[in-house]
Design a protein around this motif. Structure first.
Motif, PDB file in Angstrom:
ATOM      1  N   ASP A 210     -66.963  62.801 -19.281  1.00  0.00           N
ATOM      2  CA  ASP A 210     -68.182  63.485 -18.870  1.00  0.00           C
ATOM      3  C   ASP A 210     -67.991  64.991 -19.021  1.00  0.00           C
ATOM      4  OD1 ASP A 210     -69.828  64.947 -16.630  1.00  0.00           O
ATOM      5  OD2 ASP A 210     -70.813  63.009 -16.925  1.00  0.00           O
ATOM      6  N   ARG A 212     -69.588  67.564 -17.935  1.00  0.00           N
ATOM      7  CA  ARG A 212     -69.679  68.363 -16.706  1.00  0.00           C
ATOM      8  C   ARG A 212     -68.419  68.212 -15.856  1.00  0.00           C
ATOM      9  NH1 ARG A 212     -75.620  66.084 -15.459  1.00  0.00           N
ATOM     10  NH2 ARG A 212     -74.487  64.260 -16.211  1.00  0.00           N
ATOM     11  N   GLU A 213     -67.912  66.990 -15.757  1.00  0.00           N
ATOM     12  CA  GLU A 213     -66.676  66.789 -15.009  1.00  0.00           C
ATOM     13  C   GLU A 213     -65.511  67.501 -15.683  1.00  0.00           C
ATOM     14  OE1 GLU A 213     -66.111  62.618 -14.598  1.00  0.00           O
ATOM     15  OE2 GLU A 213     -67.700  62.371 -13.113  1.00  0.00           O
ATOM     16  N   GLU A 216     -65.726  71.171 -14.812  1.00  0.00           N
ATOM     17  CA  GLU A 216     -65.350  71.437 -13.426  1.00  0.00           C
ATOM     18  C   GLU A 216     -63.843  71.323 -13.234  1.00  0.00           C
ATOM     19  OE1 GLU A 216     -67.207  72.737 -11.053  1.00  0.00           O
ATOM     20  OE2 GLU A 216     -68.728  72.832 -12.634  1.00  0.00           O
ATOM     21  N   ARG A 230     -68.655  75.973 -18.171  1.00  0.00           N
ATOM     22  CA  ARG A 230     -69.807  75.255 -17.631  1.00  0.00           C
ATOM     23  C   ARG A 230     -71.027  75.409 -18.534  1.00  0.00           C
ATOM     24  NH1 ARG A 230     -68.119  77.564 -11.862  1.00  0.00           N
ATOM     25  NH2 ARG A 230     -67.079  75.724 -10.981  1.00  0.00           N
ATOM     26  N   ALA A 233     -70.644  73.136 -21.455  1.00  0.00           N
ATOM     27  CA  ALA A 233     -70.912  71.743 -21.109  1.00  0.00           C
ATOM     28  C   ALA A 233     -72.407  71.456 -21.135  1.00  0.00           C
ATOM     29  CB  ALA A 233     -70.330  71.418 -19.731  1.00  0.00           C
ATOM     30  N   VAL A 234     -73.199  72.406 -20.666  1.00  0.00           N
ATOM     31  CA  VAL A 234     -74.655  72.243 -20.716  1.00  0.00           C
ATOM     32  C   VAL A 234     -75.140  72.205 -22.156  1.00  0.00           C
ATOM     33  CG1 VAL A 234     -76.865  73.331 -20.168  1.00  0.00           C
ATOM     34  CG2 VAL A 234     -75.032  73.293 -18.459  1.00  0.00           C
TER      35      VAL A 234
END
Length: 273
Positions: A210, A212-213, A216, A230, A233-234
């Motif tokens: 993932d 987003r994970e 993070e 981040r 990732a978007v």
């Protein structure tokens, strides 16, 4: 930043669990997967040893009209230009026929290469942990189990410095429109996020696909670069065609990440040209 709890993506012994399965394919994509399996057999015949799905479709996270079809083919011999042309034609036909898809990509390798010692912790790991068998004998039976360690980090993504000049050429050769740049933003964003994640993976002690994970996890160890990761990732999920994003990737985030990766894990073993 460390923790005692077992991270996602690992079994009780600390090995990476194979992600994805045919059972997780969303219902809307069942016709796509069925057609892909049938047509691969027709197109490649006895040359095809096995075929695999990877990406969002076998993970069960594919979005109708937004996700692409990702395939890996293991051939009994080294792929030829005719094989690559056949794979492109098959992918294009499926993409045209099924409105569920937004693009396609097919990787072709020989069975011998996928099982080679050189690829044990790169393509071999990819097949064993990130690919879902679709057609033929599963090569994972001939591969070891894998832990999220520094060796795996080095051999999967320790070649970013070698890729950056190629990325610059791709950016320069792309048309000067947002539409032309959008696929590059998507591809490079995803690659950088995955590289950032595998940089910290041995310390994070887990596995995830993932974006987003991944971002993070990276942010917990490199807060000064967290905003960039981040944002990438978007953009890996919802890309724009912003030229300044591509410039920042090859002039700032990419070079920094390549240097830090080499410092922490070393450089990926050279592959034949």
């Amino acid at each position: 930043m460390t923790g005692t709890a077992r991270r996602p993506g690992l079994d009780a012994q600390g090995f990476i669990i194979r992600e994805g399965s045919l059972a997780r394919v969303p219902g809307a994509f069942h016709p796509v997967v069925s057609a892909a399996g049938d047509r691969l057999t027709d197109a490649f015949g006895a040359r095809l040893h096995s075929a695999y799905l990877y990406g969002s479709i076998p993970r069960g996270t594919a979005r109708v009209g937004r996700s692409d079809l990702d395939l890996l083919l293991a051939l009994r011999e080294e792929p030829t230009e005719a094989d690559r042309a056949a794979a492109r034609a098959l992918g294009a036909a499926l993409d045209e026929e099924f409105e569920q898809l937004d693009g396609y990509g097919t990787l072709l390798f020989s069975r011998a290469r996928l099982l080679s010692d050189l690829e044990r912790h790169d393509l071999g790991w990819f097949v064993a942990c990130l690919c879902t068998p679709l057609v033929g004998e599963d090569l994972a039976a001939h591969l070891p189990r894998y832990r999220p360690d520094s060796l795996l980090a080095r051999e999967t993504n320790g070649d970013l410095a070698l890729l950056l000049p190629h990325w610059r050429r791709r950016i320069a050769g792309a048309g000067d429109t947002e539409e032309a740049r959008r696929p590059l933003v998507r591809f490079m964003s995803r690659h950088l996020v995955r590289t950032g994640f595998t940089l910290v993976m041995p310390r994070w002690k887990g596995w995830t696909s993932d974006l987003r994970e991944m971002a993070e996890a990276f942010a917990g160890y490199y807060p000064e670069r967290a905003g960039q990761m981040r944002a990438a990732a978007v953009l890996g999920r919802e890309p724009t065609g912003d030229a300044t994003v591509l410039e920042s990737y090859v002039d700032d985030l990419g070079p920094w990440l390549a240097a830090e990766y080499a410092r922490v894990h070393g450089v990926k073993a050279p592959r034949p040209a």
